[in-house]
Each structure stands twice: as structure tokens, then as C-alpha cells.
Write a protein that holds these residues in place. Structure first.
Motif, mmCIF file in Angstrom:
data_model
loop_
_atom_site.group_PDB
_atom_site.id
_atom_site.type_symbol
_atom_site.label_atom_id
_atom_site.label_comp_id
_atom_site.label_asym_id
_atom_site.label_seq_id
_atom_site.Cartn_x
_atom_site.Cartn_y
_atom_site.Cartn_z
ATOM 1 N N VAL A 65 0.839 -1.206 0.000
ATOM 2 C CA VAL A 65 0.000 0.000 0.000
ATOM 3 C C VAL A 65 0.864 1.243 0.000
ATOM 4 N N PHE A 66 1.906 1.238 0.838
ATOM 5 C CA PHE A 66 2.762 2.417 0.962
ATOM 6 C C PHE A 66 3.527 2.676 -0.335
ATOM 7 N N LEU A 67 3.893 1.635 -1.065
ATOM 8 C CA LEU A 67 4.630 1.807 -2.312
ATOM 9 C C LEU A 67 3.837 2.631 -3.317
ATOM 10 N N VAL A 68 2.538 2.355 -3.426
ATOM 11 C CA VAL A 68 1.688 3.111 -4.351
ATOM 12 C C VAL A 68 1.698 4.592 -3.984
ATOM 13 N N GLU A 69 1.546 4.878 -2.690
ATOM 14 C CA GLU A 69 1.506 6.269 -2.242
ATOM 15 C C GLU A 69 2.867 6.937 -2.372
ATOM 16 N N ALA A 70 3.922 6.201 -2.124
ATOM 17 C CA ALA A 70 5.276 6.760 -2.225
ATOM 18 C C ALA A 70 5.581 7.177 -3.662
ATOM 19 N N LYS A 71 5.206 6.329 -4.622
ATOM 20 C CA LYS A 71 5.436 6.671 -6.024
ATOM 21 C C LYS A 71 4.627 7.905 -6.419
ATOM 22 N N ALA A 72 3.384 7.969 -5.963
ATOM 23 C CA ALA A 72 2.544 9.129 -6.284
ATOM 24 C C ALA A 72 3.121 10.404 -5.678
ATOM 25 N N ALA A 73 3.615 10.297 -4.433
ATOM 26 C CA ALA A 73 4.190 11.473 -3.773
ATOM 27 C C ALA A 73 5.435 11.951 -4.503
ATOM 28 N N LEU A 74 6.258 11.024 -4.959
ATOM 29 C CA LEU A 74 7.467 11.423 -5.686
ATOM 30 C C LEU A 74 7.128 12.080 -7.013
ATOM 31 N N ARG A 75 6.093 11.554 -7.700
ATOM 32 C CA ARG A 75 5.673 12.185 -8.950
ATOM 33 C C ARG A 75 5.189 13.615 -8.700
ATOM 34 N N GLN A 76 4.435 13.801 -7.610
ATOM 35 C CA GLN A 76 3.925 15.131 -7.295
ATOM 36 C C GLN A 76 5.056 16.081 -6.927
ATOM 37 N N LEU A 77 6.044 15.590 -6.203
ATOM 38 C CA LEU A 77 7.199 16.418 -5.855
ATOM 39 C C LEU A 77 7.980 16.821 -7.107
ATOM 40 N N GLU A 78 8.141 15.875 -8.032
ATOM 41 C CA GLU A 78 8.842 16.195 -9.280
ATOM 42 C C GLU A 78 8.073 17.244 -10.072
ATOM 43 N N ARG A 79 6.733 17.111 -10.098
ATOM 44 C CA ARG A 79 5.917 18.099 -10.807
ATOM 45 C C ARG A 79 6.019 19.467 -10.134
ATOM 46 N N ALA A 80 5.948 19.485 -8.797
ATOM 47 C CA ALA A 80 6.052 20.754 -8.081
ATOM 48 C C ALA A 80 7.394 21.424 -8.339
ATOM 49 N N ASP A 81 8.440 20.633 -8.379
ATOM 50 C CA ASP A 81 9.769 21.187 -8.662
ATOM 51 C C ASP A 81 9.822 21.771 -10.076
ATOM 52 N N ARG A 82 9.253 21.037 -11.032
ATOM 53 C CA ARG A 82 9.269 21.521 -12.416
ATOM 54 C C ARG A 82 8.445 22.797 -12.564
ATOM 55 N N ILE A 83 7.230 22.796 -11.975
ATOM 56 C CA ILE A 83 6.365 23.969 -12.076
ATOM 57 C C ILE A 83 6.989 25.172 -11.379
ATOM 58 N N GLY A 84 7.631 24.922 -10.240
ATOM 59 C CA GLY A 84 8.289 26.023 -9.531
ATOM 60 C C GLY A 84 9.381 26.663 -10.366
ATOM 61 N N ARG A 85 10.149 25.857 -11.049
ATOM 62 C CA ARG A 85 11.217 26.388 -11.905
ATOM 63 C C ARG A 85 10.632 27.115 -13.116
#
Length: 309
Positions: A65-85
Motif C-alpha cells: 500500500v505504501f509503495l503506491v503512495e510513495a510513487k505518487a508522492a514522488l511524482r507530485q514532488l517532481e511536478r512541483a519542482d518543475r512547475i516552480g522552476r
């Protein structure tokens, strides 16, 4: 509180299910990886891995269960980093734009939007049609960021504008008018005509142009019909209610029953301007303004020009 590094370590380990291989992929010591995963389990209060000395490690039910959420969180962090830049470069964010109808008929609105989207596809545009006086009010109170307007002699404090486009004026006539057969029309031939004009309870804009036309023709040109836009004015002209002084670009939206004629003794042009706040700080708004100002090949940069026309 878990952090992104712990999530990444767990995801790689969950993919490999082997501490040594995962440590090699992550370029860290196996002992460091083991310590970080144990700390993650402690922080969460749950066991994520089944560790067996003689068998490969596996994920527990909680680990799955945690793996699914961890992958989603990392994708969101990558998107936030890209959008911020992107936002820092003016390539992401929000721009609220007001425009008058003529910005569509002249091509200013669609051409500017297309050019801006090419360089800033992640910026969300919020576009609303409104007359010039309302746009200036909304710019002043911050409700919109940029406006495509008819220029004015004076602007609210903190708001400026730059002309980016000019076009000649034509007279829209009913097709059965005697003047419809002429190659061009003189202002004096319009004496006694019923004028249809967009007007927004102000003296500036087309009201001024119509008044000057009357002075050239030697009569008082007052609108008999006041409408909200040029398309309505042309529709009424086609139905025989009168004539309308319109920008040349409106001719591209011709309707049956109306013709457009040049005025041989009235060579005034009307202008479109880009209006914005002098002290603008949003990178994406400033980027849009630069694109809009470049439409007419005019100099860029904020705060360096104020129209005094």
C-alpha cells in the motif's frame, strides 16, 4: 516526518527487492540503505518489508500500500519542482486577461495567445471580454493582469498602456443605400444619417471619433442607437436602421445586406493598446506583456513607457 529521500530509497528497494542491488543503484552503502529503511518503518510505525536470511525480501501488505503512495508522492514532488522552476522563468502560473471585441477581429487576441502558448504552455489563461472602462477599473483593483483596450488620454494611478495596433475606419451602410454604390463616401454625405455606435457611457473612444467625423462633415453626429459591440452595430446597419462607423477589421465579419465603404475625407485611425500595471511582479504576467507588446514590433520591458495620447 518522512522526507523525499526516504521515499526514493524505499521505492528503489521495493523495485529490486534486494538490498545490495538497490544500494548499487542508489550509489550508497548497503548499511546506510538498511538504516534509512528501518528509520522509515519506525517513523511510520509499521513494518514494510519481510526480511529473510535465506530468501529474498518481500513487501508486507502495508509495504504494498505504501509503495503506491510513495510513487505518487514522488511524482507530485517532481511536478512541483518543475512547475516552480517554470514559474520563476514566467513559464507557469496564471494570467487574467481582459479584452474588447476588436482585439478578436484584428487578430491581436488570437495571435498573442498563440505566440505566448508556444513559449509558456503551462501558464493558465483566464480571459474575459469587457469594455475599456471596466478593464481599467479591474487592472487598478487587481482583478485582471492585462487588458487589450482602446487607449485613453489618462489612466488610473499605477496603470499604463502602449499602443500595439492601428487600423482605418470604414462606414457600414445598408446594401440598399444610395451610397452603397459609391467607391468612397464623404463625411458630408452622411448628414442626416442615423448613426449606430457602441458606447459605454463615456466621452472617450468611438464617441470621440464619431463627433470628429461630424465636425469634418459640418454636422452634429450623435448616435441614434447605442449598442454594446460592433457586430450588433453592423447587424442593425444590415437591417436598415442606420449606418455605423467601424474599424476596418470588422469588414471580415460582414453580413448579408451590409457594405463597407472608405471615407475619402476622414482618414483617422483607431488604436488598440496593451494595458497593465506599472509595478508588476509576476514573472508569467510580465512574460505575457512582453509577448503582447512585441505584436506590433514595439520595444519591450515594463515601466519604461507610458502613453500620453
Amino acid at each position: 516526518m518522512i522526507d523525499s529521500r526516504q521515499l526514493k530509497l524505499f521505492v528503489v528497494l521495493a523495485e529490486d527487492l534486494h538490498f545490495a542491488r538497490a544500494a548499487d543503484r542508489l550509489d550508497i552503502a548497503q548499511s546506510v540503505l538498511s538504516q534509512q529503511i528501518k528509520r522509515l518503518e519506525t517513523d511510520l510505525g509499521v513494518r514494510l518489508l519481510n526480511r529473510n536470511k535465506r530468501a529474498a525480501i518481500t513487501l508486507t501488505d502495508a509495504g504494498d500500500v505504501f509503495l503506491v503512495e510513495a510513487k505518487a508522492a514522488l511524482r507530485q514532488l517532481e511536478r512541483a519542482d518543475r512547475i516552480g522552476r517554470l514559474a520563476a522563468r514566467g513559464e507557469a502560473g496564471n494570467v487574467a486577461l481582459g479584452y474588447i471585441g476588436s482585439a478578436v477581429t484584428t487578430g491581436l487576441l488570437p495571435d498573442t495567445l498563440k505566440a505566448f502558448r508556444t513559449t509558456s504552455p503551462d501558464v493558465r489563461m483566464h480571459i474575459v471580454v469587457m469594455e475599456t472602462p471596466t478593464q481599467l477599473e479591474r487592472l487598478s483593483d487587481g482583478s485582471i493582469d492585462v487588458g487589450f483596450i482602446r487607449p485613453r488620454a489618462h489612466y488610473p494611478d499605477g496603470v499604463t498602456a502602449k499602443v500595439v495596433q492601428r487600423e482605418r475606419l470604414l462606414i457600414a451602410l445598408p446594401a440598399d443605400s444610395p451610397l452603397a454604390r459609391a467607391k468612397a463616401v464623404t463625411t458630408s454625405q452622411l448628414r442626416g444619417a442615423s448613426f449606430i455606435a457602441p458606447q459605454f457611457n463615456e466621452a472617450a473612444g468611438f464617441a470621440e471619433a464619431l463627433a470628429r467625423l461630424g465636425r469634418v462633415g459640418g454636422f452634429d453626429a450623435q448616435p441614434e442607437y447605442r449598442v454594446n459591440d460592433f457586430i450588433t452595430a453592423v447587424s442593425m446597419a444590415s437591417a436598415g436602421y442606420g449606418v455605423a462607423l467601424v474599424p476596418q477589421s470588422i469588414g471580415g465579419f460582414a453580413q448579408p445586406g451590409v457594405v463597407f465603404k472608405p471615407l475619402s475625407d476622414f482618414d483617422e485611425q483607431v488604436e488598440l493598446a496593451v494595458a497593465y500595471r506599472v509595478r508588476e511582479h509576476s514573472p508569467c504576467v510580465m512574460a505575457f506583456i512582453d509577448v503582447a507588446l512585441s505584436y506590433g514590433g514595439l520595444p519591450k520591458r515594463l515601466g519604461t513607457h507610458r502613453t500620453t495620447r
